[in-house]
Design an enzyme around this catalytic site. Structure first.
Site, mmCIF file in Angstrom:
data_model
loop_
_atom_site.group_PDB
_atom_site.id
_atom_site.type_symbol
_atom_site.label_atom_id
_atom_site.label_comp_id
_atom_site.label_asym_id
_atom_site.label_seq_id
_atom_site.Cartn_x
_atom_site.Cartn_y
_atom_site.Cartn_z
ATOM 1 N N ASP A 47 110.090 4.533 -22.568
ATOM 2 C CA ASP A 47 111.274 4.992 -21.823
ATOM 3 C C ASP A 47 112.179 5.780 -22.769
ATOM 4 O OD1 ASP A 47 112.460 3.676 -18.891
ATOM 5 O OD2 ASP A 47 113.770 4.969 -20.061
ATOM 6 N N ASN A 91 104.849 5.556 -14.176
ATOM 7 C CA ASN A 91 105.991 5.344 -13.280
ATOM 8 C C ASN A 91 107.246 6.154 -13.595
ATOM 9 O OD1 ASN A 91 107.727 3.487 -11.458
ATOM 10 N ND2 ASN A 91 108.651 3.244 -13.489
ATOM 11 N N TYR A 156 111.115 17.508 -6.477
ATOM 12 C CA TYR A 156 110.795 16.071 -6.534
ATOM 13 C C TYR A 156 109.628 15.763 -5.588
ATOM 14 C CZ TYR A 156 111.351 11.010 -6.317
ATOM 15 O OH TYR A 156 111.117 9.655 -6.370
ATOM 16 N N LYS A 160 105.724 14.674 -6.435
ATOM 17 C CA LYS A 160 105.183 13.394 -5.974
ATOM 18 C C LYS A 160 103.912 13.598 -5.134
ATOM 19 C CE LYS A 160 108.034 10.732 -8.070
ATOM 20 N NZ LYS A 160 107.551 9.867 -9.143
ATOM 21 N N THR A 191 117.519 1.470 -6.553
ATOM 22 C CA THR A 191 117.477 1.544 -8.020
ATOM 23 C C THR A 191 118.492 2.576 -8.518
ATOM 24 O OG1 THR A 191 115.928 3.382 -8.238
ATOM 25 C CG2 THR A 191 114.958 1.184 -7.938
HETATM 26 P P1 NAD Z 1 115.155 4.228 -12.262
HETATM 27 O O1 NAD Z 1 116.055 5.352 -12.574
HETATM 28 O O2 NAD Z 1 115.738 2.877 -12.089
HETATM 29 O O3 NAD Z 1 113.982 4.127 -13.337
HETATM 30 C C1 NAD Z 1 113.359 5.271 -13.875
HETATM 31 C C2 NAD Z 1 113.126 5.014 -15.356
HETATM 32 O O4 NAD Z 1 112.438 6.157 -15.890
HETATM 33 C C3 NAD Z 1 114.414 4.870 -16.144
HETATM 34 O O5 NAD Z 1 114.352 3.739 -16.999
HETATM 35 C C4 NAD Z 1 114.509 6.160 -16.944
HETATM 36 O O6 NAD Z 1 115.201 6.022 -18.182
HETATM 37 C C5 NAD Z 1 113.036 6.465 -17.132
HETATM 38 N N1 NAD Z 1 112.798 7.859 -17.470
HETATM 39 C C6 NAD Z 1 113.405 8.963 -16.946
HETATM 40 N N2 NAD Z 1 112.961 10.055 -17.543
HETATM 41 C C7 NAD Z 1 112.056 9.650 -18.474
HETATM 42 C C8 NAD Z 1 111.244 10.328 -19.405
HETATM 43 N N3 NAD Z 1 111.285 11.666 -19.539
HETATM 44 N N4 NAD Z 1 110.417 9.600 -20.195
HETATM 45 C C9 NAD Z 1 110.385 8.241 -20.116
HETATM 46 N N5 NAD Z 1 111.139 7.564 -19.244
HETATM 47 C C10 NAD Z 1 111.962 8.243 -18.438
HETATM 48 O O7 NAD Z 1 114.400 4.668 -10.927
HETATM 49 P P2 NAD Z 1 113.186 4.021 -10.125
HETATM 50 O O8 NAD Z 1 113.528 4.172 -8.701
HETATM 51 O O9 NAD Z 1 112.805 2.709 -10.651
HETATM 52 O O10 NAD Z 1 112.060 5.095 -10.453
HETATM 53 C C11 NAD Z 1 110.741 4.737 -10.834
HETATM 54 C C12 NAD Z 1 109.771 5.642 -10.127
HETATM 55 O O11 NAD Z 1 109.831 5.388 -8.725
HETATM 56 C C13 NAD Z 1 110.060 7.139 -10.292
HETATM 57 O O12 NAD Z 1 108.852 7.819 -10.519
HETATM 58 C C14 NAD Z 1 110.648 7.516 -8.945
HETATM 59 O O13 NAD Z 1 110.460 8.871 -8.667
HETATM 60 C C15 NAD Z 1 109.856 6.611 -8.027
HETATM 61 N N6 NAD Z 1 110.423 6.400 -6.693
HETATM 62 C C16 NAD Z 1 111.660 5.859 -6.537
HETATM 63 C C17 NAD Z 1 112.165 5.682 -5.254
HETATM 64 C C18 NAD Z 1 113.542 5.111 -5.012
HETATM 65 O O14 NAD Z 1 114.055 5.203 -3.893
HETATM 66 N N7 NAD Z 1 114.176 4.507 -6.004
HETATM 67 C C19 NAD Z 1 111.398 6.041 -4.138
HETATM 68 C C20 NAD Z 1 110.131 6.576 -4.347
HETATM 69 C C21 NAD Z 1 109.643 6.748 -5.624
#
Ligand code: NAD
Length: 259
Positions: A47, A91, A156, A160, A191
């Site tokens: 991360d 992720n 985005y 995806k 989140t």
């Molecule tokens: P989050 O922001 O809580 O977690 C994302 C994490 O990724 C963070 O810890 C951040 O520091 C880390 N990150 C960001 N850029 C980075 C990089 N360049 N290298 C390494 N780490 C990095 O958000 P989340 O919702 O837990 O997201 C996790 C995954 O779920 C993502 O791929 C997001 O697109 C996907 N997602 C989220 C949702 C939602 O509604 N939250 C819905 C669909 C998909």
């Protein structure tokens, strides 16, 4: 591959080595906690957020890697250390907003660098490590925005859709090496990723966070956002031996959003 019925489900990942990117927060942190709780021996956690990673406090052996998943040099250093890797949670991701006609090239590249290039680099290293041992499994975090076109989140949603397809191609390529690759397409999950959106932050200032999330969830038939733990549980099912015949699948977990 062990039959899941012969195992204690709560120790599904006993002795396993796993890699989780974006592990400092949200879904990635929930996956790391669940893997540790279910017996994983060692986790590689990647991360950009060093503080978030050190706050995790996990029971198993942990190696933290601070840096961006989109940085090829990070993988050059990390890949040789992934010997014996069993599982990968691909992720890390960031959000974006704005219609395609308003987007700058730098905004497009910012999203693709993490969500697409980062997923490719992560999966490539993970598959190479798994191929060198007895195989393994990976789950990529896609999104319903990659399934159903949602206006205003162009790069985005496109990133995806691409990673969901990456999972299918990787599943075809990995099968001969006993590697399974699946993806999950969550709908809204409560989140920190939402905080990166200007509209979201403005709505939170006016109405508060809970009310803002509740209002957004009204477009979902279930009327609510998922928790990170719910999504992590579904991901770990596909990752585990319980999902041993599942590969190239994109599991939609969205409370009915795409219906
Ligand atoms: P989050 O922001 O809580 O977690 C994302 C994490 O990724 C963070 O810890 C951040 O520091 C880390 N990150 C960001 N850029 C980075 C990089 N360049 N290298 C390494 N780490 C990095 O958000 P989340 O919702 O837990 O997201 C996790 C995954 O779920 C993502 O791929 C997001 O697109 C996907 N997602 C989220 C949702 C939602 O509604 N939250 C819905 C669909 C998909």
């Amino acid at each position: 591959m062990t039959n899941i019925s012969n195992q204690d489900f709560n120790r599904t990942f006993e002795g396993r080595i796993a890699l989780v990117t974006g592990a400092a927060s949200g879904i990635g942190a929930a996956c790391a906690r669940a893997l540790s709780k279910r017996g994983a021996a060692k986790l590689f956690l990647v991360d950009v957020d060093e503080e978030g990673l050190s706050a995790l406090n996990l029971e198993c052996d942990v190696e933290t890697i601070i840096g961006s998943v989109g940085d090829e040099a990070l993988w050059d250093v990390l890949e040789p250390r992934l010997t014996g890797l069993d599982h990968a949670i691909v992720n890390a991701g960031i959000g974006s907003g704005g219609p395609i006609s308003d987007l700058t090239m730098s905004e497009w590249r910012r999203i693709m660098d993490v969500n697409l290039d980062g997923a490719f680099l992560t999966l490539r290293s993970a598959m190479r490590a798994m191929k060198a041992s007895d195989g393994g499994s990976a789950v990529i975090t896609a999104s319903t925005t990659g399934v159903k076109p949602v206006p205003g989140v162009g790069p985005y949603g496109i990133s995806k859709a691409a990673v969901a397809h990456m999972a299918r191609i990787a599943a075809m390529e990995g099968a001969k090496d006993n590697i399974r690759v699946n993806a999950i397409a969550p709908g809204g999950v409560d989140t920190a990723i939402w905080e990166s959106g200007d509209d979201f932050r403005r709505a939170v200032e006016r109405f508060g966070r809970d009310a803002t999330i509740q209002k957004m969830a009204q477009t979902t038939p279930s009327g609510r956002f998922a928790s990170s733990e719910e999504i992590a549980d579904s991901m770990l099912f596909m990752l585990s031996d319980a999902g041993s015949n599942i590969t190239g699948h994109v599991l939609v977990s969205d409370g009915g959003f795409t219906l």
